[in-house]
Write an enzyme that holds these catalytic residues in place. Structure first.
Site, PDB file in Angstrom:
ATOM      1  N   LYS A 228      -0.807  18.493  35.405  1.00  0.00           N
ATOM      2  CA  LYS A 228       0.566  18.389  35.994  1.00  0.00           C
ATOM      3  C   LYS A 228       1.287  17.931  35.024  1.00  0.00           C
ATOM      4  O   LYS A 228       0.861  17.679  33.634  1.00  0.00           O
ATOM      5  CB  LYS A 228       0.595  16.951  36.942  1.00  0.00           C
ATOM      6  CG  LYS A 228       0.063  17.616  38.271  1.00  0.00           C
ATOM      7  CD  LYS A 228       0.273  16.569  39.327  1.00  0.00           C
ATOM      8  CE  LYS A 228       0.003  17.022  40.633  1.00  0.00           C
ATOM      9  NZ  LYS A 228       0.052  16.341  41.704  1.00  0.00           N
ATOM     10  N   ARG A 263      -8.661  16.157  42.931  1.00  0.00           N
ATOM     11  CA  ARG A 263      -8.180  17.396  43.387  1.00  0.00           C
ATOM     12  C   ARG A 263      -7.985  18.206  41.886  1.00  0.00           C
ATOM     13  O   ARG A 263      -7.034  17.701  41.290  1.00  0.00           O
ATOM     14  CB  ARG A 263      -6.933  17.057  44.157  1.00  0.00           C
ATOM     15  CG  ARG A 263      -6.254  18.359  44.955  1.00  0.00           C
ATOM     16  CD  ARG A 263      -5.022  18.006  45.456  1.00  0.00           C
ATOM     17  NE  ARG A 263      -4.542  19.151  45.832  1.00  0.00           N
ATOM     18  CZ  ARG A 263      -3.773  19.947  45.418  1.00  0.00           C
ATOM     19  NH1 ARG A 263      -3.322  19.682  44.080  1.00  0.00           N
ATOM     20  NH2 ARG A 263      -3.019  20.914  45.965  1.00  0.00           N
TER      21      ARG A 263
HETATM   22  N1  HH2 Z   1      -0.478  17.815  44.507  1.00  0.00           N
HETATM   23  C1  HH2 Z   1       0.007  19.043  44.585  1.00  0.00           C
HETATM   24  C2  HH2 Z   1      -0.210  19.486  46.067  1.00  0.00           C
HETATM   25  N2  HH2 Z   1      -0.830  18.881  46.988  1.00  0.00           N
HETATM   26  N3  HH2 Z   1      -1.961  16.822  47.509  1.00  0.00           N
HETATM   27  C3  HH2 Z   1      -2.536  15.629  47.354  1.00  0.00           C
HETATM   28  N4  HH2 Z   1      -3.110  15.045  48.385  1.00  0.00           N
HETATM   29  N5  HH2 Z   1      -2.394  15.040  45.944  1.00  0.00           N
HETATM   30  C4  HH2 Z   1      -1.686  15.741  45.123  1.00  0.00           C
HETATM   31  O1  HH2 Z   1      -1.516  14.973  43.721  1.00  0.00           O
HETATM   32  C5  HH2 Z   1      -1.183  16.808  45.236  1.00  0.00           C
HETATM   33  C6  HH2 Z   1      -1.318  17.597  46.717  1.00  0.00           C
HETATM   34  C7  HH2 Z   1       0.632  19.695  43.692  1.00  0.00           C
HETATM   35  O2  HH2 Z   1      -0.044  20.513  43.084  1.00  0.00           O
HETATM   36  P1  HH2 Z   1      -0.479  22.000  43.222  1.00  0.00           P
HETATM   37  O3  HH2 Z   1      -0.861  22.191  44.532  1.00  0.00           O
HETATM   38  O4  HH2 Z   1      -1.399  22.555  42.242  1.00  0.00           O
HETATM   39  O5  HH2 Z   1       1.101  22.769  42.975  1.00  0.00           O
HETATM   40  P2  HH2 Z   1       2.003  23.394  44.037  1.00  0.00           P
HETATM   41  O6  HH2 Z   1       2.347  22.114  44.976  1.00  0.00           O
HETATM   42  O7  HH2 Z   1       3.087  23.968  43.009  1.00  0.00           O
HETATM   43  O8  HH2 Z   1       1.243  24.446  44.640  1.00  0.00           O
END
Ligand code: HH2
Length: 283
Positions: A228, A263
């Site tokens: 992040k 995650r």
């Molecule tokens: N972070 C993201 C998405 N979903 N769910 C939970 N429970 N906790 C988190 O910290 C979290 C999440 C954001 O990360 P990512 O899926 O890699 O990116 P994007 O939202 O741009 O798809």
């Protein structure tokens, strides 16, 4: 609190074994625009292949999402999310025993995903839509409740807290109790501080530093710090893929604090970090 829980969480469609400590959830974004891996796994074949690769590397859960929630992102329609994630979930549910979670706050997407074979709901709005709580209770699946201040479109504009750790904890406990009120059993509720969701660098650091106060609530804790932006701010690494070592520092802290699930994008390397941390803690 820890001792009152069974080490193995079982539900009709899956199980998670926490007896050796923390587990890894591999991130599979079937999106063209996610902050870290946008576009990389938008293609059906590549998404399935990457999911199976993460299972081989040691992921205990696969988290599939069809909508980016990065800062500034805009909502994606239910139909489009379903079109993106359902074929991938079906293929993975057929080819692996690892439980699949659906990363959505959209009730239609959650219904379609569970029908396709997903068996955990990961809701970044912590069941803001009460129908999501009813669905989870009815289907008897685990839920992940995440804290967020604002919405992805605006959340990083001016995040404000008096005491970020206490406010995030109190919000999550309140939502977890509400979920129990809907009939979701306590063992199936995970709470998540929502790293990067309406938080400054300092807020993220304080939440990670004091993660033990979330663990002390008795609910299992999930953390998503992988690659992040705050890690980039500290290290100067602009490309998310270059933040793996920075992420590793957060992994050590989370495992030491007693987190149950992390995650992550980089399952293989993170598993090594986790195993060594766990071995030191157990020595
Ligand atoms: N972070 C993201 C998405 N979903 N769910 C939970 N429970 N906790 C988190 O910290 C979290 C999440 C954001 O990360 P990512 O899926 O890699 O990116 P994007 O939202 O741009 O798809």
């Amino acid at each position: 609190m820890e001792s009152m829980r069974e080490a193995v969480l079982q539900w009709s469609k899956g199980q998670l074994d926490f007896s050796s400590g923390c587990l890894l959830m591999g991130i599979l974004n079937v999106t063209p625009d996610s902050f870290s891996d946008g576009g990389q796994f938008f293609d059906f074949g590549r998404a399935v292949e990457h999911g199976l690769e993460m299972v081989n590397e040691g992921a205990a859960i696969l988290d599939i999402g069809g909508e980016s929630t990065r800062p500034g992102s805009l909502p994606v329609s239910s139909a489009e999310q379903i079109h993106r994630v359902v074929p991938v979930i079906e293929a993975l549910a057929e080819r692996t025993d690892v439980p699949v979670s659906i990363d959505t706050h959209d009730i239609e997407v959650a219904r379609a995903a569970l029908h396709a074979g997903a068996s955990i709901i990961n809701d970044i709005t912590a069941l803001a839509d009460h129908r999501m709580a009813e669905l989870a209770a009815q289907e008897q699946v685990p839920v992940i409740l995440m804290h967020m201040q604002g919405t992805p479109a605006t959340m990083q504009v001016e995040p404000l807290y008096t005491d970020v750790v206490a406010e995030v904890r109190d919000f999550l406990v309140e939502r977890a109790k509400r979920a129990e009120g809907f009939g979701i059993v306590r063992e199936r509720i995970f709470i998540d501080p929502g790293i990067g969701f309406g938080k400054t660098l300092q807020h993220n650091l304080l939440l990670l530093k004091h993660l033990d106060s979330l663990v002390a609530t008795g609910y299992r804790v999930l953390v998503g710090s992988s690659r992040k932006a705050f890690i980039g701010k500290i290290t100067g690494r602009e490309k998310p893929a270059d933040r793996v070592f920075g992420t590793a520092a957060t992994v050590v802290m989370c495992v030491a604090a007693g987190a149950s699930i992390l995650r992550v994008h980089d399952v293989g390397p993170t598993l090594d970090v986790m195993k060594v941390t766990q071995a030191i803690l157990n020595a």
